[in-house]
Design a protein around this motif. Structure first.
Motif, mmCIF file in Angstrom:
data_model
loop_
_atom_site.group_PDB
_atom_site.id
_atom_site.type_symbol
_atom_site.label_atom_id
_atom_site.label_comp_id
_atom_site.label_asym_id
_atom_site.label_seq_id
_atom_site.Cartn_x
_atom_site.Cartn_y
_atom_site.Cartn_z
ATOM 1 N N UNK A 81 10.648 -3.236 12.776
ATOM 2 C CA UNK A 81 10.380 -2.784 11.285
ATOM 3 C C UNK A 81 9.660 -3.573 10.201
ATOM 4 N N UNK A 82 9.436 -4.723 10.717
ATOM 5 C CA UNK A 82 8.376 -5.560 9.993
ATOM 6 C C UNK A 82 7.427 -6.090 11.048
ATOM 7 N N UNK A 83 6.062 -5.738 10.622
ATOM 8 C CA UNK A 83 5.044 -6.060 11.419
ATOM 9 C C UNK A 83 3.588 -6.303 10.728
ATOM 10 N N UNK A 84 2.836 -7.158 11.327
ATOM 11 C CA UNK A 84 1.699 -7.850 10.356
ATOM 12 C C UNK A 84 0.460 -7.311 10.959
ATOM 13 N N UNK A 85 -0.492 -6.879 10.117
ATOM 14 C CA UNK A 85 -1.924 -6.618 10.513
ATOM 15 C C UNK A 85 -2.631 -8.051 10.488
ATOM 16 N N UNK A 86 -3.345 -8.527 11.605
ATOM 17 C CA UNK A 86 -4.280 -9.538 11.713
ATOM 18 C C UNK A 86 -5.585 -9.148 11.751
ATOM 19 N N UNK A 87 -6.427 -10.099 11.152
ATOM 20 C CA UNK A 87 -8.007 -9.953 11.629
ATOM 21 C C UNK A 87 -8.295 -10.694 12.821
ATOM 22 N N UNK A 88 -8.887 -10.178 13.864
ATOM 23 C CA UNK A 88 -9.524 -10.669 15.180
ATOM 24 C C UNK A 88 -10.979 -10.901 14.792
ATOM 25 N N UNK A 89 -11.318 -12.242 14.699
ATOM 26 C CA UNK A 89 -12.644 -12.418 14.016
ATOM 27 C C UNK A 89 -13.620 -12.813 15.338
ATOM 28 N N UNK A 90 -14.711 -11.844 15.287
ATOM 29 C CA UNK A 90 -15.798 -12.150 16.373
ATOM 30 C C UNK A 90 -17.170 -11.250 15.877
ATOM 31 N N UNK A 91 -18.355 -11.687 16.112
ATOM 32 C CA UNK A 91 -19.403 -11.046 15.937
ATOM 33 C C UNK A 91 -19.832 -10.303 16.999
ATOM 34 N N UNK A 92 -20.133 -8.967 16.492
ATOM 35 C CA UNK A 92 -20.787 -7.993 17.727
ATOM 36 C C UNK A 92 -21.287 -6.692 16.747
ATOM 37 N N UNK A 93 -22.429 -6.379 17.498
ATOM 38 C CA UNK A 93 -23.181 -5.291 16.533
ATOM 39 C C UNK A 93 -22.204 -3.948 16.331
ATOM 40 N N UNK A 94 -21.206 -3.676 17.177
ATOM 41 C CA UNK A 94 -20.583 -2.489 16.678
ATOM 42 C C UNK A 94 -19.378 -2.772 16.054
ATOM 43 N N UNK A 95 -19.111 -3.914 15.458
ATOM 44 C CA UNK A 95 -17.908 -4.503 14.795
ATOM 45 C C UNK A 95 -18.431 -4.811 13.527
ATOM 46 N N UNK A 96 -18.529 -3.612 12.657
ATOM 47 C CA UNK A 96 -19.267 -3.789 11.137
ATOM 48 C C UNK A 96 -18.813 -5.092 10.419
ATOM 49 N N UNK A 97 -17.316 -5.000 10.338
ATOM 50 C CA UNK A 97 -16.688 -6.080 9.390
ATOM 51 C C UNK A 97 -16.800 -7.630 9.954
#
Lengths: 485, 97, 492
Positions: A81-97
């Protein structure tokens, strides 16, 4: 079942865990309002959010959350009932953010379990470690230009469920059965269309080998395998590769590999220059994802009948064998087709026709049951015609053939072609009498070769274009010829 | 020095920023000064404290979108600022897995 | 008659409604001042054509009586807000060619109410800085100078162009963003009023992100009433921002002049810094006196974790920034360096595109999130943040507002601190805790130090109680009787 692989130094056990990436069925993306449909013109289904433009923010799609919960329930899993969205950080051309929004430490779905059905009729439970929500990446095309890759962001931000199994599988067949079962459950739930060709379902496979009873070996991950067949081939190749290496005295290097379907081999991915350090942290643009037990209960109420339950019902209600039921429910569309055909017909006969005649024809014309040219109701009707002795089984095959080619209903085919079964005793008797009269030699030979009776049946059928009631023919022939012997 | 040079090089790599050698030393110095200073947090007892996920407090939980298509379909706007694009694609130096 | 640029926003609005002058006249006067004040370097992009066209439209609306709340009022916008069709740089080389095809929610709200864009204001690169010296477009100069001293001073940062343009009468008001004090500190340095609203009050959509959990847009104006007017027109519930509040937006202006009698003002003893100058202590004491005279009750309070706020901030903000700035990779927008290798392209693009302070923060942020350090730094900081928030929650059970100095010192000289990141960071010591706790706070000019430079007082309020802050701020404003700078030495 013995799954061990024989090596030079003895038997080896393969240990397999699978991460499936399943695209969620939704109209719009996980965190934006652009469309998810497949095959659109490049970079058209892209919003400023999906392109990672400055100042853009994610807002979560409520349906994607419901689909994840639904799938979790279908995997008999714990819903968090409680979950968290995390950012997974890496550089790749098809990963715009420059990061993927995913779930790391606190996923929406926890431990679960599914039962896989193996070809020998055995079944086995496979543990589910977790299911989490995440964004898909875009796509790079490498064959458009000699020195550039072309980036299309249509897929960027589409909702995925990553479903992680426990390392519970021990053979390529089990791995295949697992992915098939998972796909089937999601198709029943309508949370993922399971289309591996279009990439809606992809599998990352972790393979390691060990001597039975030993600790787990070092694993290699085979990325993005996109067919059930390749899953089998990739594991088979990879396990043998590892065994060879170890038996040569080498160590297995933990690495990410790709499967090359043309060569039937796995190869190491051109190693990324960075050691992986994804620097996961909670996405500050989003809040924890929370919902009540009541919300989950409401979703539970909407769950359809899942394959295991359906199989049991087929056995109980239709008196089908476990083996046949399994075949029918293993594709939702097959089971649906079967039930539609059997609704006003003899289920056992329908089952035989679906698994026999229908499957072989579909196979021959290379079609799936979804685009089967014969409507389920018509197949049921055809079987009724056999069942109530309107046509013979032999004629039924001809009718089936015509149905396949014309799509006409069996009744009109039978009427138009005068294919009704001949049940009239006198009519059959007179045909038989004529044949006996014309073939005295065969009649005489009968006492030596009683099998010749089959020849007489064939002659009668030939004379009646297969329409004579075979039971009646056998009875009369028996009376007239066999008593003489 | 809590952050050594190898560490700085590793972080620079992860950050996709390159430094000249003398720059590295300066950054290492700055970084160490800052990291040593923030280290004072270690004296706070946080054993029973849960981390803050957001300073935004919404008692109704996270706001959600309806599943409708109401965005996209403006390729020109998406690619207009791209330094290198062709036929509506973004171009990047060839990447091979 | 006063020059039109000497009017405050409220008076200008009255003048337009009374047809004392037209919006075009108002805008043309501001454009003239903008052009003659270029030595301050407050603007990165001037948009006179847009301003004049909008003014003509506003005049026609004013004539027809279809005027809106901010009809015909020229304002400046910090270059962190994306403005459709107008260069938006975040004062970085990285975005020196970026023309957004979209408009931020906050600016869109203002244009929908008739406000007019004069131009885009300089700031510290990606809002990282406290002096406006990290801008790719060069520093902004504070219109204020010390007594008998020609030295150029910083206007504070990161919203230095905003504060300078308002103090120098170039715009009737300006938009800033505040992540750790970037509105309040420059307001304090320039004798202007700057408010950071409650986190969630203004939409962050279309504002170039620095640290998402801390960033908040707010107004900088020459007085408290103007501030309330501008804020009301910036706020909205934005479905495009998950962290945008759906709480009702009050008419903040109505709280101006409300009595503070019987309300309680907390004085946190942890804000007394060792080595704090007597002048700061004096101005703080004055503030207490003024509020006491107005009938408010002064109460000593304790915010025990205050000293950890700054280190906590310098972990969380860089961590978020390191990730927020990963999108600047030279592929879809902005500065880009060609290379045959993708990683080389990333590195060259980012090394050239970002300035030193931004690189420093990206490096710190990457470090505190990296494997092996996450628990000790990032997670620890988010736990300490909970304690800090808890401190404020507790205190707000017994007080209505908290009074502190805005900054530990008045404006300092150009290049005085730019070589020492840590001493620069210490400038935000009083403002940072507010961002960590998501609270609203204002800086109001309270007087001049012995050097003749403005000093501000900070009022911190409960979440979504900006009205209370404005009531108190008005009392301080009236009591302080602060006069804006008179010698316009910079006009050419």
């Amino acid at each position: 079942m013995n799954n061990l692989l024989r090596g030079n130094t003895g038997d080896w056990e393969i240990v397999i865990g699978i991460e499936v990436h399943a695209q969620i069925i939704s109209n719009s993306k996980l965190f934006s309002g652009s469309s998810t449909s497949f095959g659109a013109d490049h970079n058209t289904q892209v919003s400023f959010v999906d392109a990672g433009m400055p100042g853009m923010l994610p807002v979560i799609n409520s349906v994607c959350v419901e689909q994840a919960i639904k799938t979790g329930l279908g995997l008999n899993a714990k819903i968090n009932n409680f979950s968290i969205f995390d950012r997974k950080n890496y550089f790749y051309p098809d990963l715009p953010q420059g990061y993927q929004i995913s779930q790391f430490e606190q996923p929406i779905v926890g431990n679960g379990m599914i039962t896989i059905d193996l070809d020998d009729g055995e079944s086995k439970n496979i543990g589910i470690e977790r299911l989490h929500l995440e964004q898909d990446a875009g796509k790079s095309l490498h064959d458009q230009h000699p020195s550039y890759s072309f980036v299309d962001l249509n897929r960027s931000g589409v909702a995925l469920m990553e479903i992680v199994s426990m390392p519970d599988m021990r053979s390529p067949e089990e791995a295949q059965a697992y992915v098939k079962k998972l796909r089937n459950i999601m198709k029943y739930l309508q949370t993922c269309d399971g289309n591996m060709e279009e990439g809606s379902l992809r599998a990352d496979i972790n393979v390691s080998v060990r001597k039975p009873g030993d600790d787990l070996g070092t694993r290699c991950e085979i990325k993005n395998v996109n067919s059930i067949k390749f899953i089998g081939q990739a594991i088979d190749y990879e396990a043998k590769r590892q065994i060879n290496l170890i038996e040569k005295g080498d160590l297995i290097e933990q690495q990410t590999r790709l499967f090359d379907p043309k060569k039937g081999q796995t190869r190491s991915m051109r190693s990324k220059e960075d050691s992986h350090d994804y620097r996961y942290f909670p996405d500050p643009d989003l809040l924890p994802l929370t919902f009540t037990n009541e919300f989950v209960d409401e979703i539970k109420k909407t769950l359809p009948e899942l394959p295991d339950i359906r199989k049991k019902r087929f056995i109980d209600d239709y008196d089908l064998s476990s083996y046949d039921s399994n075949i029918l429910v293993s594709e939702k569309e097959t089971a649906d087709y079967f039930e539609a055909a059997a609704e006003n017909s003899n289920p056992k006969l329908v089952c035989n026709w679906v698994i026999g005649e229908l499957f072989s024809v579909l196979n021959k014309i290379n079609k799936t049951i979804e685009d089967c040219p014969i409507k389920a109701e018509d197949l049921g009707e055809l079987i009724n015609l056999i069942d109530n002795e309107t046509i013979t089984g032999r004629i039924a095959k001809d009718v089936f053939e015509i149905m396949l080619n014309t799509g006409e209903s069996p009744v009109s085919i039978v009427d138009a072609n005068n294919m009704k079964q001949v049940n009239d005793l006198n009519e059959i008797e007179s045909v038989i009498d004529k044949i006996i009269e014309k073939n005295p030699d065969q009649v005489n030979a009968l006492s030596e070769k009683p099998n010749l009776i089959g020849w007489f049946v064939g002659q009668v059928m030939k004379e009646t274009q297969g329409k004579a009631n075979p039971k009646t023919v056998n009875e009369i022939l028996g009376k007239k010829l066999l008593k003489k012997g | 020095m809590s952050v050594d040079k190898d560490n700085v090089v590793k972080i620079a790599k992860l950050s996709k920023i390159s430094f000249k050698d003398d720059e590295i030393e300066k950054f290492q110095e700055d970084l160490n000064q800052i990291i040593d200073w923030v280290d004072q947090l270690s004296e706070v007892n946080t054993e029973t404290v849960s981390p803050t996920f957001s300073s935004f407090d919404n008692d109704k939980g996270m706001k959600k979108r309806e599943d409708i298509i109401n965005d996209g379909n403006y390729r020109e706007d998406i690619t207009v600022n791209a330094p290198n694009s062709e036929e509506g694609f973004f171009l990047v130096p060839k990447v091979i897995d | 008659m006063k020059k039109l640029t000497e009017l405050c926003l409220y008076d200008a609005r009255e003048g337009l409604l009374n047809k004392d002058f037209t919006s075009k006249e108002l805008v043309l006067d501001h454009i003239a001042v903008m052009e003659s004040s270029r030595s301050l370097n407050a603007f990165i992009t001037e948009t006179p054509e847009i301003a004049i066209k909008s003014a003509e439209n506003s005049d026609s609306r004013l004539n027809k009586g279809t005027n809106r709340d901010l009809e015909g009022i020229p304002i400046g916008v910090k270059d962190m807000f994306c403005t459709k069709g107008v260069l938006t740089t975040a004062s970085s080389k990285m975005l020196s060619n970026f023309i957004p095809p979209y408009e931020s929610t906050v600016t869109n709200n203002l244009w929908n109410e008739g406000a007019i864009l004069l131009g885009k204001l300089n700031n510290d690169e990606f809002a990282m800085g406290s002096s406006n010296e990290t801008s790719f477009y060069g520093p902004v100069i504070n219109p204020w100078k010390g007594n008998n001293n020609e030295q150029n001073l910083v206007p504070g940062g990161s919203s230095g162009g905003s504060s300078a343009s308002v103090a120098a009468n170039i715009s009737l008001g300006a938009l800033g963003t505040d992540t750790g004090g970037s509105i309040r500190q420059p307001a304090s340095f320039t004798g202007t009023v700057g408010l950071k609203p409650t986190y969630g009050r203004c939409s962050r959509w279309g504002i170039i992100a620095f640290a998402s959990s801390l960033d908040q847009a707010g107004p900088i104006t020459r007085n408290v009433r103007d501030n309330a007017i501008l804020l009301k027109n910036m706020c909205s519930h934005d479905p495009k921002d998950t962290t945008s509040s759906s709480k009702k937006i009050p008419n903040f202006e109505e709280s101006i002049g409300n009595s503070v009698k019987g309300l309680k003002v907390g004085i946190p003893n942890e804000f007394f810094q060792e080595g704090m100058s007597n002048e700061i202590i004096d101005i703080w004491d004055k503030g207490k006196e003024w509020l006491k005279k107005s009938g408010a009750e002064i109460i000593d309070i304790s915010l025990p974790n205050t000293k950890y706020a700054l280190p906590c901030y310098y972990i969380i903000a860089p961590a978020e920034a390191s990730s927020n700035l990963a999108r600047y990779d030279g592929v879809r927008f902005g500065h880009s360096v060609n290379s045959s290798d993708i990683n080389e392209m990333y590195r060259a693009t980012r090394s050239e595109g970002f300035g030193d302070e931004v690189k420093r923060r990206i490096m710190i942020g990457t470090y505190v999130l990296s494997s092996g350090y996450y628990d000790a730094y990032y997670l620890k900081a988010q736990k300490v943040r909970s304690l800090i928030t808890e401190d404020y929650n507790k205190v707000f059970n017994s007080v209505d507002v908290i009074l502190t100095p805005s900054t530990p010192n008045s404006a300092f000289g150009l290049n005085e601190k730019s070589d020492d990141p840590l001493s620069m960071y210490l400038n935000d010591i009083f403002t940072v805790p507010v961002n960590l706790a998501g609270l609203p706070a204002i800086s109001v000019p309270a007087g001049l130090d012995s050097n003749g430079l403005p000093l501000g007082l900070q009022l911190i309020g409960k979440p979504f109680e900006e009205e209370t802050i404005y009531s108190f701020a008005k009392v301080i404003e009236d009591s302080a009787n602060f006069k804006n700078i008179e010698n316009q030495w910079w006009v050419q």
